[in-house]
Design an enzyme around this catalytic site. Structure first.
Site, PDB file in Angstrom:
ATOM      1  N   GLY B 153       0.829  -1.213   0.000  1.00  0.00           N
ATOM      2  CA  GLY B 153       0.000   0.000   0.000  1.00  0.00           C
ATOM      3  C   GLY B 153       0.855   1.251   0.000  1.00  0.00           C
ATOM      4  N   LYS B 224       2.578 -10.786  -3.396  1.00  0.00           N
ATOM      5  CA  LYS B 224       3.442  -9.618  -3.202  1.00  0.00           C
ATOM      6  C   LYS B 224       4.923 -10.017  -3.223  1.00  0.00           C
ATOM      7  CE  LYS B 224      -0.130  -7.114  -0.737  1.00  0.00           C
ATOM      8  NZ  LYS B 224      -0.811  -6.997   0.550  1.00  0.00           N
ATOM      9  N   GLY B 316      -6.054   0.781   2.770  1.00  0.00           N
ATOM     10  CA  GLY B 316      -6.743   2.067   2.878  1.00  0.00           C
ATOM     11  C   GLY B 316      -6.700   2.750   1.529  1.00  0.00           C
TER      12      GLY B 316
END
Lengths: 159, 338
Positions: B153, B224, B316
């Site tokens: 992120g 990832k 987020g």
């Protein structure tokens, strides 16, 4: 100079136990350094600096220290013995914990075992401390993988 | 700078909000004027070559749920058609992650390159499955391809390793790359609660997804790790090469056991030569990798700088969009240099 990294129990008399065999062999000790900041789980790493020695004498010292139950983790910064921790989750006891330990002991030495069994039908957890020669680490990991498949145990390793 | 946004879910809306918020700042600092010329969702698109009204786009999406209802400029064209036909500098691809076959994101990215656009994605699926293929398209069409938001992120890692740490060889990367599992393990450890209870609570709070499989199985972390292995360490691997173990078997008793020995348990992704692994690991309580809650952390071992550690928010919409914005600025700076 020779550097010996030892792992001592954090209790009175432990350092003396390590230094006595060295002085008995007539070897000069330059200094003793406590690495207290690296202390973990009641063990204190100690570095002993010795005068230059030939290979044979050095090997003898290491042997004598190990005979008296002292863990020599590094010789001249080369990792010799590793102290690893493992948490095992599964039906640790029902899958013959003795056999599990025996099979791990083929490649290392289980020196500490802590067990918790929350409920007879639930999975239990065990924590093991294993001392292993760095050259046997891969074999130990392979044995853990085998045990994990055979006994449906989950090994959570510290390395 | 003309931007086409594909995907108008949580992240897509975050990107629009960030562009709106930073518009004046970007003009002043970089002389960059961002025009969003198309926004696509599954219903179709809103297209305006002079730049869409971003407030209106957000309002249409909020009220009607479909961007094709944008007054006067809404169309029901397929996304690939929009990518091909609308003129733009950058394609931002933020559709939902698909770790099975990477679609439709893979097709959108390729169409972007083919139609002469630089591409930014936050999407792990195509990167974890078709990294080499996508890079070869970028190279063939001489376009820039950036994907900072796909890992960690807002936590800078890909661009950090490739640009800030340029010249260093990255030998190993190890870290917590999934905020949901870190939240669950932290809560289990602190409150001695079992996995199912904490998972349910995390779902109620919106921290875990309704289908949390990708997170708790370790699959998300594996994707990832693969992106990092390929992009930073020049490996050629896919998600199928990763040894994966999730966290669903962790018990509060096991965490207590670990604590007694001076450790905690974390879901760790690890990549180095001959090792591509995701699984629960014992981490010393005083180790920098022991971050709490839903934070992400990564430790990079390099040949010159030795250890470098980054911590940040792994999820987020605004946080993730900040990583996308950094990619937009980077492309602008690279291309406006002439």
């Amino acid at each position: 100079m020779i550097l010996l990294d030892l792992e001592l129990k954090d209790s009175p008399g432990e350092l003396l136990k390590a230094l006595t065999p060295i002085s008995e062999m007539g070897i000069n000790i330059h200094s003793v350094i406590h690495l207290r900041e690296k202390k973990s789980d009641g063990k204190v790493p100690v570095r002993i600096v010795l005068e230059d020695l030939d290979e044979e004498t050095l090997e003898k010292i290491v042997e004598r220290l190990e005979e008296s139950g002292i863990v020599v983790t590094k010789v001249n910064n080369k990792v010799r013995k590793m102290d690893i921790d493992v948490v095992v989750i599964g039906h640790v006891v029902d899958t013959d914990i003795r056999d599990t330990i025996d099979r791990l002991n083929k490649y290392g030495l289980v020196v500490d075992l802590d067990l918790t069994m929350p409920h007879p039908f639930k999975e239990s957890s065990a924590r093991m401390r294993i001392i292993v020669d760095s050259k046997n680490l891969e074999d130990l990991c392979r044995e853990m993988e085998k045990l994990s498949k055979e006994k449906d145990l989950l090994f959570i390793k510290s390395f | 700078m003309k931007v086409i946004l594909v995907g108008f879910g949580v992240i897509g809306r975050g990107v629009i909000k960030v562009i709106k918020k930073k518009r004046e700042y970007l003009k002043k600092k970089y002389g960059m004027d961002i025009k969003v010329v198309a926004i696509c969702d599954s219903s179709g698109a809103a297209i305006d070559e002079r730049g869409l009204d971003l407030d209106l786009a957000l309002e249409v999406k909020r009220k009607k749920g479909r961007i094709c209802e944008y007054p006067g400029k809404g169309v029901t064209l397929p996304v690939t058609e929009v990518i091909r036909s609308v003129e733009g500098d950058v394609l931002i691809e933020v559709t939902p992650t698909n770790l099975e076959d990477g679609e439709p994101a893979r097709t959108y990215i390729i169409e972007g390159f083919k139609s002469g656009k630089h591409v930014i994605t936050a999407n792990k699926g195509p990167l974890a499955l078709y990294f080499q293929e996508l890079m070869s398209y970028a190279k063939k069409y001489k376009r820039i391809f950036r994907y900072e938001a796909s890992v960690g992120g807002a936590m800078p890692i890909i661009n950090l390793a490739r640009e800030t740490l340029a010249g260093n060889e990255i030998i190993e990367i190890k870290g917590i790359l999934n905020g949901t599992t870190n939240y669950i393990l932290t809560k289990m450890e602190r409150e001695k609660l079992d996995f199912d209870t904490v998972l349910k609570e995390a779902q109620e709070l919106g921290i875990a997804e309704t289908n949390p499989y990708q997170d708790i199985s370790g699959l998300d972390t594996a994707a990832k790790i693969v992106i990092l292995a390929n992009s930073i360490m020049n490996m050629n691997v896919t998600i199928r090469d990763v040894k994966i173990e999730g966290i669903s078997r962790i018990t509060p008793e096991a965490l207590t056991m670990a604590n007694k020995g001076g450790y905690t348990i974390k879901l760790i992704g690890e990549v180095k030569r001959n090792k591509l692994e995701v699984g629960p690991k014992l981490i010393p309580l005083d180790d920098p990798l022991n971050v709490k809650g839903s934070l992400n952390v990564a430790k990079l071992y390099t040949d010159l700088a030795k250890e470098v550690i980054v911590v940040g928010r792994g999820a987020g919409s605004i946080e993730t969009s900040s990583a996308i914005l950094s990619d937009i600025i980077n492309i602008y700076l690279q291309t406006s240099r002439g």
